[in-house]
Design a protein around this motif. Structure first.
Motif, mmCIF file in Angstrom:
data_model
loop_
_atom_site.group_PDB
_atom_site.id
_atom_site.type_symbol
_atom_site.label_atom_id
_atom_site.label_comp_id
_atom_site.label_asym_id
_atom_site.label_seq_id
_atom_site.Cartn_x
_atom_site.Cartn_y
_atom_site.Cartn_z
ATOM 1 N N VAL A 104 0.842 -1.209 0.000
ATOM 2 C CA VAL A 104 0.000 0.000 0.000
ATOM 3 C C VAL A 104 0.870 1.248 0.000
ATOM 4 O O VAL A 104 0.610 2.213 -0.745
ATOM 5 C CB VAL A 104 -0.947 -0.012 1.214
ATOM 6 N N LEU A 105 1.917 1.252 0.822
ATOM 7 C CA LEU A 105 2.809 2.422 0.857
ATOM 8 C C LEU A 105 3.535 2.589 -0.461
ATOM 9 O O LEU A 105 3.794 3.720 -0.902
ATOM 10 C CB LEU A 105 3.807 2.272 2.011
ATOM 11 N N ALA A 106 3.899 1.469 -1.106
ATOM 12 C CA ALA A 106 4.567 1.559 -2.406
ATOM 13 C C ALA A 106 3.617 2.074 -3.477
ATOM 14 O O ALA A 106 4.029 2.778 -4.399
ATOM 15 C CB ALA A 106 5.126 0.196 -2.802
ATOM 16 N N LEU A 107 2.329 1.745 -3.363
ATOM 17 C CA LEU A 107 1.343 2.239 -4.325
ATOM 18 C C LEU A 107 1.156 3.740 -4.208
ATOM 19 O O LEU A 107 0.899 4.428 -5.206
ATOM 20 C CB LEU A 107 -0.005 1.540 -4.107
ATOM 21 N N GLY A 108 1.257 4.255 -2.968
ATOM 22 C CA GLY A 108 1.055 5.680 -2.771
ATOM 23 C C GLY A 108 -0.399 6.081 -2.957
ATOM 24 O O GLY A 108 -1.315 5.342 -2.596
ATOM 25 N N PHE A 115 -9.247 1.785 -3.631
ATOM 26 C CA PHE A 115 -10.037 1.105 -2.609
ATOM 27 C C PHE A 115 -10.707 2.038 -1.610
ATOM 28 O O PHE A 115 -11.731 1.691 -1.026
ATOM 29 C CB PHE A 115 -9.140 0.122 -1.838
ATOM 30 N N GLY A 116 -10.130 3.200 -1.359
ATOM 31 C CA GLY A 116 -10.645 4.074 -0.307
ATOM 32 C C GLY A 116 -9.986 3.734 1.023
ATOM 33 O O GLY A 116 -9.652 2.574 1.298
ATOM 34 N N SER A 117 -9.785 4.743 1.858
ATOM 35 C CA SER A 117 -9.058 4.544 3.108
ATOM 36 C C SER A 117 -9.783 3.592 4.050
ATOM 37 O O SER A 117 -9.170 2.732 4.691
ATOM 38 C CB SER A 117 -8.821 5.892 3.800
ATOM 39 N N ILE A 315 -5.548 -6.233 -3.324
ATOM 40 C CA ILE A 315 -4.650 -5.082 -3.120
ATOM 41 C C ILE A 315 -3.296 -5.360 -3.747
ATOM 42 O O ILE A 315 -2.708 -4.518 -4.432
ATOM 43 C CB ILE A 315 -4.500 -4.779 -1.613
ATOM 44 N N LEU A 316 -2.786 -6.574 -3.513
ATOM 45 C CA LEU A 316 -1.439 -6.896 -3.979
ATOM 46 C C LEU A 316 -1.348 -6.990 -5.493
ATOM 47 O O LEU A 316 -0.252 -6.858 -6.059
ATOM 48 C CB LEU A 316 -0.986 -8.223 -3.361
ATOM 49 N N THR A 317 -2.464 -7.225 -6.177
ATOM 50 C CA THR A 317 -2.420 -7.330 -7.634
ATOM 51 C C THR A 317 -2.429 -5.971 -8.330
ATOM 52 O O THR A 317 -2.209 -5.909 -9.538
ATOM 53 C CB THR A 317 -3.617 -8.160 -8.156
ATOM 54 N N ALA A 380 4.560 15.549 -11.128
ATOM 55 C CA ALA A 380 5.853 16.208 -11.239
ATOM 56 C C ALA A 380 6.896 15.594 -10.306
ATOM 57 O O ALA A 380 8.092 15.607 -10.607
ATOM 58 C CB ALA A 380 5.708 17.703 -10.942
ATOM 59 N N GLY A 381 6.473 15.067 -9.174
ATOM 60 C CA GLY A 381 7.400 14.430 -8.245
ATOM 61 C C GLY A 381 7.255 12.929 -8.187
ATOM 62 O O GLY A 381 7.761 12.256 -7.303
ATOM 63 N N ARG A 382 6.509 12.369 -9.115
ATOM 64 C CA ARG A 382 6.235 10.935 -9.257
ATOM 65 C C ARG A 382 5.629 10.303 -8.002
ATOM 66 O O ARG A 382 6.023 9.218 -7.578
ATOM 67 C CB ARG A 382 7.493 10.165 -9.665
ATOM 68 N N LEU A 383 4.667 11.014 -7.415
ATOM 69 C CA LEU A 383 3.808 10.357 -6.444
ATOM 70 C C LEU A 383 2.803 9.471 -7.172
ATOM 71 O O LEU A 383 2.223 8.556 -6.582
ATOM 72 C CB LEU A 383 3.078 11.390 -5.583
ATOM 73 N N THR A 384 2.588 9.770 -8.436
ATOM 74 C CA THR A 384 1.784 8.913 -9.296
ATOM 75 C C THR A 384 2.331 9.056 -10.705
ATOM 76 O O THR A 384 3.093 9.990 -10.999
ATOM 77 C CB THR A 384 0.289 9.306 -9.244
ATOM 78 N N ASP A 385 1.987 8.119 -11.576
ATOM 79 C CA ASP A 385 2.479 8.145 -12.949
ATOM 80 C C ASP A 385 1.386 8.603 -13.890
ATOM 81 O O ASP A 385 0.205 8.299 -13.688
ATOM 82 C CB ASP A 385 2.960 6.757 -13.370
#
Length: 592
Positions: A104-108, A115-117, A315-317, A380-385
């Motif tokens: 989950v932390l790696a997904l950001g 999924f929602g918090s 989640i893992l997929t 811009a900071g690659r929190l997401t692609d």
């Protein structure tokens, strides 16, 4: 860029991975369970031989002691099985939570968007605990299966006719157990899905409790959260009905099989083919062979664990961003977005963004709500692609950088910073390479957080949980954390929104002053902030309408409208003006 390598264990069966992770403890549990079953299988034979010796008035002391020893051994093995089962479940739960939490932390941010918090918390807490029982259930299930199989073998050893009678009715029992496992899996999956929805609604309500209290809608929110409760109740009742029906059907079939075996054994006794002790043993083995109660319990637990495991596996997929192996070359922090396109579902939020931010420049991104400013800052900071395009830092694509190089080079400050760490000093120092105490205090002064920190009971050593701080004070701590780490690029995503005008003015002057090093990307909502930046990028409907200084752009009515100074957006003529390159800044903007 974001797909996992083929064959990655993340996409494999999580249940098998959990069993492998349990390792030796799971093997020992299986061995102890099997030994307990073996002792239970041996006991009827010893009891039967003891009874035959007693009826024949032969010496039976050693057989009596053998029975006593087996009873004691079974009791000890059952106690060990209980302790080992709890240990394996606890260890497996911890392993699952570490693995899923790390993913989950790696997904950001994409984990929350998928999924929602609330759903994530429900899966990490409740489903992980249920899935953690899977390795122990697998080991115990093997032993539970050994009981019926061993019972049939023992009946065959006493007399083949006894095993034949039992096996004649066994298919019915097998069919009932298979139907039970299928129906239970559907019920449990439905139950867990409803639990996840309720957890999501509860998490949303907790996050917005002030809004709910101010609006006086607590009762309405409680009703919204509890609205799925009837569905949850129906799913739970159906689950118990399925289990009760399966148990009742199995209990109806099992005694018939047992009576059939005992009847045949009695007949064989009259024909002098069996002894009284063998009849006693056969009756006990018939009970073991129809050990439906044990199997139903084990199957029920395993089905619940597998359903929970599937929810974790979902989640893992979700693929995590991959990272390259490049280090950053020396450079001023030149940031470039090339053809960046990002979608949210069917909606295109950013559409072919081309933007160049020269090293050492402070660029303010402005736009109306929903224009995609925060998403641009995240990309811009690659929190997401992005879905298309790429971002380069000093000529190197961000996805080609090592993870540590990326996070050391780009820092963030947010509108609602998460204050992580034990103390205030830990919070400011939080990062890949914690700075020195001196650097922490310099950063706090730069963010104008030092005065209120020193007023706290223990200053920088005050526990975060005990430190009262307003929204503006929280933002200053978040800014201090960003300033404490020497980064080439600093991205402030609405990180000045809760500050008072004077403090914002001072911090903005510090960020744009002549002594400032590195590149700054500010998400700005105030004209005064945009005015102090070297450049402004006007984002409108997912595209860059114009790039220039605040003074240059102020002549556009649409730009003024972003700050409420005028209505409407610029016409074709303005779009033509905004498309020009600005040699002074070296930035590029795409025409709408």
């Amino acid at each position: 860029m974001t797909t996992q390598a083929e064959g990655d264990p993340v996409t494999g069966p999580l249940l098998r991975s959990a069993v492998r992770a349990a390792g030796v403890r799971c093997a020992v549990l299986g061995a102890v369970s099997t030994a307990s079953t073996a002792a239970a299988l041996l006991l009827p034979a010893v009891l039967g031989r003891t009874l035959d010796h007693l009826l024949a008035h032969a010496p039976a002391a050693r057989w009596v002691w053998g029975c006593a020893g087996l009873v004691l051994l079974i009791g000890l093995l059952d106690a060990c099985e209980t302790v080992l089962g709890g240990t394996v479940a606890a260890g497996s739960t911890a392993w699952l939570r570490r693995r899923v939490t790390g993913h989950v932390l790696a997904l950001g941010p994409r984990a929350n968007s998928h999924f929602g918090s609330g759903e994530l918390v429900a899966r990490l807490v409740g489903n992980a605990a249920q899935a953690g029982t899977a390795p122990g259930a697998v080991a115990a299930l093997l032993a539970a299966l050994a009981g019926p199989v061993g019972g049939v073998v023992a009946l065959a050893l006493i007399d083949p006719w006894l095993a034949a009678v039992f096996l004649a009715g066994a298919p019915v029992l097998t069919f009932l157990l298979r139907a039970f496992a299928r129906d239970t899996s559907e019920c449990v999956t439905r139950y867990q899905q409803i639990q996840g929805r309720m957890a999501s609604a509860l998490t949303e309500a907790i996050g917005g409790f002030r809004t709910i209290q101010a609006a006086g809608t607590a009762d309405r929110e409680a009703a919204r959260i509890l609205r799925p409760l009837p569905d949850l109740s129906r799913a739970g009742h159906r689950m118990w009905r399925v289990q009760g029906r399966a148990a009742a059907q199995a209990v109806a079939v099992a005694p018939l099989l047992q009576l059939s075996v005992v009847a045949v054994a009695g007949y064989l006794l009259t024909r002098h083919r069996l002894t009284v002790g063998e009849v006693l043993a056969a009756s006990r083995y018939a009970v073991l062979a129809t050990g439906v109660g044990v199997l139903v319990g084990q199957l029920s637990g395993l089905v619940r664990a597998k359903a929970a495991t599937r929810r974790l596996d979902e989640i893992l997929t979700v693929p995590t961003p991959t990272h390259g192996h490049h280090q950053l070359p020396p450079g001023p922090g030149h940031l470039e977005l090339r053809g960046v396109t990002a979608r949210h579902g069917e909606r295109t939020v950013l559409d072919g963004i081309d933007l160049v931010i020269p090293g050492g420049t402070t660029l303010a991104v402005v736009g109306r709500s929903g224009a995609g400013k925060s998403l641009l800052a995240a990309i811009a900071g690659r929190l997401t692609d992005p879905d298309a395009g790429e971002v380069l830092l000093d000529g190197v694509p961000l996805h080609a950088l090592r993870h540590d190089a990326l996070r050391t080079a780009i820092g963030y400050a947010f509108d609602r910073p998460a204050l992580l760490g034990t103390t205030i000093e830990d919070t400011i120092a939080f990062g890949p390479h914690p700075p020195s105490p001196t650097r922490v205090r310099e950063a706090a002064r730069f963010a104008h957080a030092d005065p209120f920190i020193r007023r706290l009971p223990h200053g920088y050593a005050t526990p975060v949980a005990d430190a009262p701080h307003s929204g503006g004070e929280s933002q200053r701590l978040g800014l201090a954390r960003a300033f404490a780490h020497d980064t080439r690029v600093l991205i402030l995503d609405d990180a000045l929104s809760s500050l008072d005008t004077i403090t914002e003015h001072r911090i903005t002057n510090s960020l744009t002053g002549p002594d400032t090093t590195g590149t700054r990307l500010l998400i700005a909502h105030r004209a005064t902030t945009a005015a102090r930046a070297d450049l402004v990028a006007w984002l409108d409907r997912g595209r860059v309408r114009a790039v220039g200084t605040h003074t240059e752009l102020w002549g556009l009515a649409g730009y003024r409208g972003v700050f409420g100074e005028a209505e409407g957006v610029g016409g074709a003529g303005e779009s033509g003006r905004s498309a020009r390159a600005l040699p002074k800044a070296g930035a590029q903007g795409g025409a709408a």
